[in-house]
Design a protein around this motif. Structure first.
Motif, PDB file in Angstrom:
ATOM      1  N   ILE A 204       0.850  -1.189   0.000  1.00 13.95           N
ATOM      2  CA  ILE A 204       0.000   0.000   0.000  1.00 13.95           C
ATOM      3  C   ILE A 204       0.883   1.236   0.000  1.00 13.95           C
ATOM      4  O   ILE A 204       1.765   1.386   0.860  1.00 13.95           O
ATOM      5  CB  ILE A 204      -0.914   0.041   1.247  1.00 13.95           C
ATOM      6  CG1 ILE A 204      -1.731  -1.250   1.364  1.00 13.95           C
ATOM      7  CG2 ILE A 204      -1.829   1.250   1.199  1.00 13.95           C
ATOM      8  CD1 ILE A 204      -1.246  -2.166   2.452  1.00 13.95           C
ATOM      9  N   LEU A 205       0.695   2.120  -0.963  1.00 16.17           N
ATOM     10  CA  LEU A 205       1.395   3.403  -0.961  1.00 16.17           C
ATOM     11  C   LEU A 205       0.549   4.385  -0.165  1.00 16.17           C
ATOM     12  O   LEU A 205      -0.608   4.635  -0.514  1.00 16.17           O
ATOM     13  CB  LEU A 205       1.609   3.920  -2.381  1.00 16.17           C
ATOM     14  CG  LEU A 205       2.242   5.322  -2.471  1.00 16.17           C
ATOM     15  CD1 LEU A 205       3.641   5.333  -1.835  1.00 16.17           C
ATOM     16  CD2 LEU A 205       2.304   5.801  -3.916  1.00 16.17           C
ATOM     17  N   VAL A 206       1.115   4.927   0.906  1.00 18.26           N
ATOM     18  CA  VAL A 206       0.409   5.892   1.746  1.00 18.26           C
ATOM     19  C   VAL A 206       1.109   7.241   1.617  1.00 18.26           C
ATOM     20  O   VAL A 206       2.321   7.341   1.824  1.00 18.26           O
ATOM     21  CB  VAL A 206       0.385   5.449   3.217  1.00 18.26           C
ATOM     22  CG1 VAL A 206      -0.451   6.417   4.052  1.00 18.26           C
ATOM     23  CG2 VAL A 206      -0.173   4.038   3.340  1.00 18.26           C
ATOM     24  N   LEU A 207       0.352   8.258   1.249  1.00 18.61           N
ATOM     25  CA  LEU A 207       0.908   9.604   1.074  1.00 18.61           C
ATOM     26  C   LEU A 207       0.241  10.589   2.016  1.00 18.61           C
ATOM     27  O   LEU A 207      -0.948  10.479   2.325  1.00 18.61           O
ATOM     28  CB  LEU A 207       0.701  10.100  -0.361  1.00 18.61           C
ATOM     29  CG  LEU A 207       1.408   9.367  -1.503  1.00 18.61           C
ATOM     30  CD1 LEU A 207       1.129  10.094  -2.814  1.00 18.61           C
ATOM     31  CD2 LEU A 207       2.901   9.272  -1.258  1.00 18.61           C
TER      32      LEU A 207
ATOM     33  N   HIS B 249      -2.618  -0.978  -3.420  1.00 21.39           N
ATOM     34  CA  HIS B 249      -3.581   0.027  -2.978  1.00 21.39           C
ATOM     35  C   HIS B 249      -2.894   1.367  -2.764  1.00 21.39           C
ATOM     36  O   HIS B 249      -1.666   1.458  -2.656  1.00 21.39           O
ATOM     37  CB  HIS B 249      -4.275  -0.418  -1.682  1.00 21.39           C
ATOM     38  CG  HIS B 249      -5.135  -1.615  -1.834  1.00 21.39           C
ATOM     39  ND1 HIS B 249      -6.240  -1.638  -2.666  1.00 21.39           N
ATOM     40  CD2 HIS B 249      -5.051  -2.852  -1.277  1.00 21.39           C
ATOM     41  CE1 HIS B 249      -6.808  -2.832  -2.609  1.00 21.39           C
ATOM     42  NE2 HIS B 249      -6.108  -3.583  -1.772  1.00 21.39           N
ATOM     43  N   TYR B 250      -3.731   2.400  -2.662  1.00 20.27           N
ATOM     44  CA  TYR B 250      -3.267   3.768  -2.472  1.00 20.27           C
ATOM     45  C   TYR B 250      -4.130   4.431  -1.420  1.00 20.27           C
ATOM     46  O   TYR B 250      -5.367   4.332  -1.457  1.00 20.27           O
ATOM     47  CB  TYR B 250      -3.373   4.535  -3.797  1.00 20.27           C
ATOM     48  CG  TYR B 250      -3.098   6.018  -3.693  1.00 20.27           C
ATOM     49  CD1 TYR B 250      -1.794   6.498  -3.733  1.00 20.27           C
ATOM     50  CD2 TYR B 250      -4.134   6.934  -3.569  1.00 20.27           C
ATOM     51  CE1 TYR B 250      -1.533   7.859  -3.658  1.00 20.27           C
ATOM     52  CE2 TYR B 250      -3.887   8.299  -3.489  1.00 20.27           C
ATOM     53  CZ  TYR B 250      -2.583   8.761  -3.534  1.00 20.27           C
ATOM     54  OH  TYR B 250      -2.327  10.103  -3.448  1.00 20.27           O
ATOM     55  N   LEU B 251      -3.498   5.086  -0.449  1.00 16.42           N
ATOM     56  CA  LEU B 251      -4.215   5.858   0.566  1.00 16.42           C
ATOM     57  C   LEU B 251      -3.534   7.212   0.728  1.00 16.42           C
ATOM     58  O   LEU B 251      -2.305   7.288   0.791  1.00 16.42           O
ATOM     59  CB  LEU B 251      -4.206   5.136   1.920  1.00 16.42           C
ATOM     60  CG  LEU B 251      -5.210   4.019   2.142  1.00 16.42           C
ATOM     61  CD1 LEU B 251      -4.898   3.307   3.459  1.00 16.42           C
ATOM     62  CD2 LEU B 251      -6.628   4.564   2.170  1.00 16.42           C
ATOM     63  N   GLU B 252      -4.335   8.249   0.807  1.00 15.39           N
ATOM     64  CA  GLU B 252      -3.804   9.605   0.969  1.00 15.39           C
ATOM     65  C   GLU B 252      -4.567  10.315   2.076  1.00 15.39           C
ATOM     66  O   GLU B 252      -5.778  10.185   2.188  1.00 15.39           O
ATOM     67  CB  GLU B 252      -3.962  10.370  -0.350  1.00 15.39           C
ATOM     68  CG  GLU B 252      -3.529  11.810  -0.309  1.00 15.39           C
ATOM     69  CD  GLU B 252      -3.864  12.533  -1.607  1.00 15.39           C
ATOM     70  OE1 GLU B 252      -4.147  13.747  -1.549  1.00 15.39           O
ATOM     71  OE2 GLU B 252      -3.868  11.880  -2.669  1.00 15.39           O
TER      72      GLU B 252
END
Length: 384
Positions: free
Chosen positions: A97-100, A196-199
């Protein structure tokens, strides 16, 4: 936050905190790019666990509450934007998961991020969270925003194509093309598929911490930073949202004033945050947590696969068994740029050890982070 923590007891042989600043190696730029807005620190990427607040629905039924929370969630169709030219998806039960953390310069974020209300956004905090098969352990790899990389050509969520660029700062990817370009750049740099991606933005992060009742941390040294307005004496503190935001944004209050030092603070805070989530008992449900769920769903932007309440609930529920002691935190192996001490370069061979470990769902070897730049802020903040 830069370098890392010692091996976690749950994953033998995992990387610990690098203890040297700088390392030898050829000057090779990683892929992707970014420019550096001075003085604008990042919004902390609230790790996937904060999305856990949405489980407050529990068995309370759908109706207005369900549709209200479901309508809060913003999503981006990363898969559509990036197409098929991506690293192979590994089907072994693990997830990346990429979290920004973003500092959108509009709405409530204007006063928190600084600058004008021009609707622009920057992403100065980035973490890859690798959840191991079985979802009992996780490794978190921070990517310094100041890393010089080669940014690939990418297409944003609106279908606009952006040219590739060489030797640019990592966080320029998000500024250039938003979430889709950020994911494209991370995949280009690492060779690892992001599932997945979460920002999370500034105001959402601050509100989430307040809704949680604050987060308890212990500082081993005084921290005073006039830029972030943080002033903490050594000792244990229950940080409210404003203080927590100041902590994860500070870079001049501890260590060598670099982004690497701030990464260390952020990593320590993430562990404290996960501990607080466990303490509050978000996974037990309860209507008293509705406000937290409302705040959480408004604060996050996800990839389209997580863009519904049911999907986000299922995802968060799958992470509930991961405790701070089950997390290994490292920073992408880098060295200071001899041409500019405010920039860092990827240590390619060591970084490859990290990416290979994630691809194979294996612990990150300690050798991957030995002798890398650290930022000198390790151990300043710990979870209480």
């Amino acid at each position: 936050m830069s370098a890392e923590s010692t091996p976690e007891p749950g994953i033998p042989g995992e990387a610990g905190t690098p203890d040297q600043a700088g390392g030898a190696g050829t000057r090779h730029r990683a892929k992707g790019r970014r420019r550096k807005p001075r003085g604008r620190n990042k919004g902390l990427l609230i790790a996937a666990w904060t999305a856990a607040g949405i489980v407050v629905l529990g068995g309370t039924g759908a109706g207005y509450v369900y549709f209200k929370l479901n309508g809060n969630i913003k999503s981006v169709d990363i898969d559509q934007a990036l197409g098929t030219d991506r690293p192979t998806k590994v089907d072994n039960g693990s997830e990346n998961i990429l979290v920004l953390g973003s500092d959108t310069r509009s709405g409530d974020n204007k006063k928190l991020g600084g600058g004008t209300d021009d609707g622009s956004a920057r992403s100065d905090t980035a973490m890859i969270i690798h959840v191991y098969e079985g979802h009992k352990k996780a490794s978190v790899v921070s990517i310094p925003r100041d890393t010089l990389i080669d940014r690939p050509e990418c297409t944003d969520a609106q279908g606009v194509t952006h040219d590739a660029a060489t030797e640019v700062m990592f966080n320029s990817a998000y500024t250039t093309g938003g979430a889709a370009c950020a994911v494209k750049t991370v995949e280009s740099v690492t060779g690892v598929r992001m599932d997945h991606y979460l920002e999370v933005d500034f105001s959402g992060f601050q509100q989430l911490i307040d809704e949680l009742g604050g987060v308890e941390v212990t500082t081993t040294k005084d921290i005073k930073d006039p830029d972030s307005h943080l002033n903490l004496k050594a000792g244990t503190h229950q940080l409210d949202g404003e203080q927590a935001l100041a902590l994860v944004r500070t870079r001049h209050g501890v260590g060598d004033g670099s982004d690497l030092g701030r990464i260390q603070l952020q990593q320590a805070f993430v562990k404290a945050l996960v501990q607080q989530v466990k303490k509050v008992g978000l996974f037990t449900g309860g209507t008293k947590l509705y406000d937290l769920a409302d705040t959480a769903t408004k604060a996050v932007t996800t990839d389209s696969d997580l863009g519904s309440l049911n999907s986000l609930m299922s995802f968060a529920n799958g992470l509930k068994s991961i405790s701070p002691s089950d997390m290994t935190m490292v920073t992408m192996p880098v060295r200071y740029d001899p041409a500019n001490p405010n920039r860092v370069l990827v240590q390619e061979k060591k970084a490859q050890q990290v990416w290979t470990a994630l691809k194979n769902d294996q612990p990150i070897p300690k050798t991957a982070t030995e002798g890398t730049a650290t930022g000198e802020a390790a151990g300043v903040v710990t979870s209480s």
